[in-house]
Design a protein around this motif. Structure first.
Motif, PDB file in Angstrom:
ATOM      1  N   ARG A  32       0.834  -1.214   0.000  1.00 52.83           N
ATOM      2  CA  ARG A  32       0.000   0.000   0.000  1.00 52.83           C
ATOM      3  C   ARG A  32       0.863   1.255   0.000  1.00 52.83           C
ATOM      4  N   ARG A  33       1.917   1.277   0.821  1.00 47.26           N
ATOM      5  CA  ARG A  33       2.810   2.446   0.859  1.00 47.26           C
ATOM      6  C   ARG A  33       3.523   2.641  -0.483  1.00 47.26           C
ATOM      7  N   ILE A  34       3.983   1.543  -1.085  1.00 46.94           N
ATOM      8  CA  ILE A  34       4.668   1.638  -2.375  1.00 46.94           C
ATOM      9  C   ILE A  34       3.729   2.229  -3.423  1.00 46.94           C
ATOM     10  N   ILE A  35       2.510   1.720  -3.478  1.00 49.43           N
ATOM     11  CA  ILE A  35       1.541   2.174  -4.484  1.00 49.43           C
ATOM     12  C   ILE A  35       1.059   3.590  -4.198  1.00 49.43           C
ATOM     13  N   GLU A  36       0.654   3.842  -2.962  1.00 44.43           N
ATOM     14  CA  GLU A  36       0.017   5.117  -2.652  1.00 44.43           C
ATOM     15  C   GLU A  36       1.008   6.243  -2.397  1.00 44.43           C
ATOM     16  N   GLN A  37       1.967   6.028  -1.505  1.00 41.19           N
ATOM     17  CA  GLN A  37       2.927   7.090  -1.195  1.00 41.19           C
ATOM     18  C   GLN A  37       4.032   7.173  -2.240  1.00 41.19           C
TER      19      GLN A  37
END
Length: 94
Positions: free
Chosen positions: A77-82
């Motif tokens: 999620r962090r890789i995709i979103e942030q």
């Protein structure tokens, strides 16, 4: 000449067989890494830049992109979103 579907059926069995299911799961994991790499390159980011944005390290990004490491959902999620400025959308199919 064989189609890709015919080739996969011959090599891994018909859909629903254990060998085919294992192949399909592996392909989905491989595809995830390819998609992350493709988007990263489209955005002009290095692995190091993506890692910095996502709060991880370059080695981790490399392993995810090359399907060497299983990725935790929270990290994905962090890789995709942030990191990539996208949105992670999950679904379950039964």
């Amino acid at each position: 000449m064989k189609s890709l579907d015919q080739f996969v059926d011959e090599q891994y069995g018909k859909k629903g067989t254990e060998k085919r299911e294992k192949f399909e799961r592996g392909f989905e994991e491989f595809k995830l890494g390819v998609l992350i790499r493709q988007i990263r390159l489209e955005k002009g980011l290095t692995q190091e830049q993506l890692a910095e944005r996502a709060g991880t390290n370059k080695g981790y990004i490399s392993k995810v992109e090359n399907d060497v490491k299983d990725v935790r959902l929270s990290t994905l999620r962090r890789i995709i979103e942030q990191g990539l400025g996208g949105h992670l959308d999950l679904s379950i199919k039964i």
